[in-house]
Design a protein around this motif. Structure first.
Motif, PDB file in Angstrom:
ATOM      1  N   UNK A  63       5.784  27.993  60.420  1.00 22.98           N
ATOM      2  CA  UNK A  63       5.352  28.503  61.718  1.00 22.98           C
ATOM      3  C   UNK A  63       6.425  28.160  62.743  1.00 22.98           C
ATOM      4  N   UNK A  64       6.978  29.180  63.395  1.00 24.29           N
ATOM      5  CA  UNK A  64       8.070  28.988  64.361  1.00 24.29           C
ATOM      6  C   UNK A  64       7.626  29.516  65.723  1.00 24.29           C
ATOM      7  N   UNK A  65       7.740  28.671  66.731  1.00 28.68           N
ATOM      8  CA  UNK A  65       7.399  29.072  68.092  1.00 28.68           C
ATOM      9  C   UNK A  65       8.649  29.014  68.955  1.00 28.68           C
ATOM     10  N   UNK A  66       8.901  30.099  69.683  1.00 29.35           N
ATOM     11  CA  UNK A  66      10.031  30.139  70.600  1.00 29.35           C
ATOM     12  C   UNK A  66       9.565  30.043  72.033  1.00 29.35           C
ATOM     13  N   UNK A  67      10.499  29.749  72.933  1.00 30.01           N
ATOM     14  CA  UNK A  67      10.193  29.538  74.346  1.00 30.01           C
ATOM     15  C   UNK A  67       9.044  28.534  74.451  1.00 30.01           C
ATOM     16  N   UNK A  68       9.181  27.475  73.675  1.00 28.45           N
ATOM     17  CA  UNK A  68       8.111  26.486  73.518  1.00 28.45           C
ATOM     18  C   UNK A  68       8.432  25.210  74.278  1.00 28.45           C
ATOM     19  N   UNK A  69       7.417  24.660  74.918  1.00 26.71           N
ATOM     20  CA  UNK A  69       7.484  23.302  75.447  1.00 26.71           C
ATOM     21  C   UNK A  69       6.169  22.620  75.084  1.00 26.71           C
ATOM     22  N   UNK A  70       6.210  21.326  74.834  1.00 22.29           N
ATOM     23  CA  UNK A  70       5.029  20.646  74.303  1.00 22.29           C
ATOM     24  C   UNK A  70       3.784  20.758  75.186  1.00 22.29           C
ATOM     25  N   UNK A  71       3.915  20.757  76.524  1.00 27.42           N
ATOM     26  CA  UNK A  71       2.711  20.956  77.337  1.00 27.42           C
ATOM     27  C   UNK A  71       2.087  22.344  77.193  1.00 27.42           C
TER      28      UNK A  71
ATOM     29  N   UNK B 130      19.149  18.747  77.560  1.00 25.28           N
ATOM     30  CA  UNK B 130      18.472  18.263  78.754  1.00 25.28           C
ATOM     31  C   UNK B 130      17.280  19.090  79.194  1.00 25.28           C
ATOM     32  N   UNK B 131      17.065  20.257  78.559  1.00 25.72           N
ATOM     33  CA  UNK B 131      15.924  21.107  78.909  1.00 25.72           C
ATOM     34  C   UNK B 131      14.719  20.749  78.034  1.00 25.72           C
ATOM     35  N   UNK B 132      13.524  21.175  78.447  1.00 23.77           N
ATOM     36  CA  UNK B 132      12.318  20.884  77.667  1.00 23.77           C
ATOM     37  C   UNK B 132      11.756  22.113  76.969  1.00 23.77           C
ATOM     38  N   UNK B 133      12.486  23.236  77.044  1.00 23.84           N
ATOM     39  CA  UNK B 133      12.034  24.482  76.420  1.00 23.84           C
ATOM     40  C   UNK B 133      12.979  24.856  75.280  1.00 23.84           C
ATOM     41  N   UNK B 134      12.398  25.252  74.147  1.00 21.31           N
ATOM     42  CA  UNK B 134      13.233  25.614  73.009  1.00 21.31           C
ATOM     43  C   UNK B 134      12.403  26.098  71.831  1.00 21.31           C
ATOM     44  N   UNK B 135      12.886  25.800  70.620  1.00 23.78           N
ATOM     45  CA  UNK B 135      12.190  26.138  69.381  1.00 23.78           C
ATOM     46  C   UNK B 135      11.412  24.929  68.874  1.00 23.78           C
ATOM     47  N   UNK B 136      10.266  25.202  68.240  1.00 20.16           N
ATOM     48  CA  UNK B 136       9.619  24.186  67.419  1.00 20.16           C
ATOM     49  C   UNK B 136       9.298  24.829  66.080  1.00 20.16           C
TER      50      UNK B 136
END
Length: 364
Positions: free
Chosen positions: A100-108, A133-139
């Motif tokens: 499962x891949x999520x893009x434009x993802x941040x933990x909140x 340094x950013x909090x948005x990316x792939x998980x």
């Protein structure tokens, strides 16, 4: 899903598959953004393939989740965090994907309970921001722990000789380092609000599935639509023509850089099965960025036989009044179309994009 939607969906299933012994399917449990007969057919077909799949078939799910923005808006409007709801339904159903891949993802973006359930299903979790340094990316959540992964920055300026060691795999006109710096300065001056978000990642995860290497490439190229909206590109005709119709734009160069890294990375393993999946921000069959789709596709095979629109979602149009046309900018590409068992765009509520679900046979 409202009771009315549930009844309509169940009724459609019974009509379409009247010869079936029962009409209870996992798919009716989701919060759908829209329900049509096509949705019903796709849902049933996908679930049937999942139930029948053997151990050599890998299921992969991709979703650009818009950093949780629509999830919050839907909660404010209707009292349901649809992104959380649909992800929990997914991983607790027969459709639970292997990866499962999520893009434009941040933990909140997700609740603690959703994250807890994801971590109870998957043994591997990896987050990487688009930029340092950013909090948005792939998980990435996976039942398979990668035997190897590659994670390098993906720039958006023209390549120059030092960054392309083998000219035979650089089908572009090479520039000098000085030209590259001038280009970056020009674009940053023209698009100061969004150019700081252009940096992305080149990612490769190599999984070992039934004794065979499978390479997964999660992709999210820079967003040209944001340039149009935030920088009022329509009022800059020369830059608009250069960007939309030509090849002199950051998106095109970023795709070129990806291809260069891909060819260098997998050059000696071209027979290995791979899947590129994600938000390419390239509209297939549209007049915008026309040169980028052929560059993305190269000689790869699209996992879809026909165009399937993935953006914007119907709920995004209703809640944010987006005026963008319906386009497909989320794709999957493989090196052998015969390995694709089934692929579907699922019109689920929870983001401004619809997710992609694909089944890949890794046995040959």
């Amino acid at each position: 899903m409202s009771f009315k939607k549930w009844v309509l969906y169940s009724f459609c299933l019974c009509l379409v598959f009247i010869n079936s012994a029962y009409c209870e399917y996992t798919m009716d449990e989701f919060d759908w953004d829209k329900i049509t007969s096509e949705t019903t057919n796709t849902a049933y077909s996908l679930e049937k393939h999942i139930i029948d799949k053997n151990s050599s078939v890998l299921s992969v799910f991709w979703w650009n989740v818009q950093y949780g923005y629509m999830n919050n808006r839907l909660h404010e409007k209707y009292g349901l965090r649809s992104l959380d709801f649909n992800l929990k339904k997914l991983i607790n159903s027969a459709l639970v994907p292997d990866v499962l891949v999520l893009g434009e993802f941040k933990y909140p973006s997700l609740t603690k309970d959703t994250l807890k359930q994801l971590r109870s299903v998957y043994t591997y979790e990896y987050f990487t921001p688009y930029e340092k340094g950013e909090d948005t990316g792939f998980v990435i959540f996976s039942r398979y722990t990668p035997k190897e992964y590659v994670n390098v920055p993906l720039d958006w300026s023209p390549l120059f000789k030092q960054s392309c060691p083998f000219s035979r795999i650089c089908p572009i006109k090479l520039t000098t380092s000085s030209d590259q710096k001038k280009y970056r300065k020009k674009i940053r001056a023209a698009f100061p609000k969004v150019s700081r978000y252009f940096e992305r990642k080149y990612l490769r995860f190599t999984l070992r599935v039934k004794g065979r290497d499978f390479h997964l490439f999660p992709i999210h190229f820079l967003n040209p639509w944001g340039m149009m909206q935030k920088e009022k590109l329509a009022f800059k005709p020369l830059q608009a023509i250069e960007f939309w119709l030509g090849k002199e734009n950051p998106l095109y160069y970023q795709v070129q850089r990806f291809n260069n890294l891909f060819n260098y990375d997998l050059g000696k393993n071209t027979d290995d099965l791979f899947l590129m999946i994600g938000d390419f921000n390239v509209a297939y069959g549209e007049s915008v960025t026309p040169s980028s789709y052929p560059l993305v596709k190269q000689n790869h095979s699209n996992i879809f036989s026909t165009k399937q629109y993935t953006f914007p979602s119907a709920s995004a149009v209703r809640l944010t009044h987006q005026k963008a046309p319906n386009v497909q900018i989320d794709y999957g590409f493989v090196n052998n179309k015969n390995n694709v068992v089934k692929s579907a765009v699922l019109p689920l509520s929870g983001s401004d994009h619809y997710p992609i679900y694909t089944l890949i046979d890794t046995s040959y």
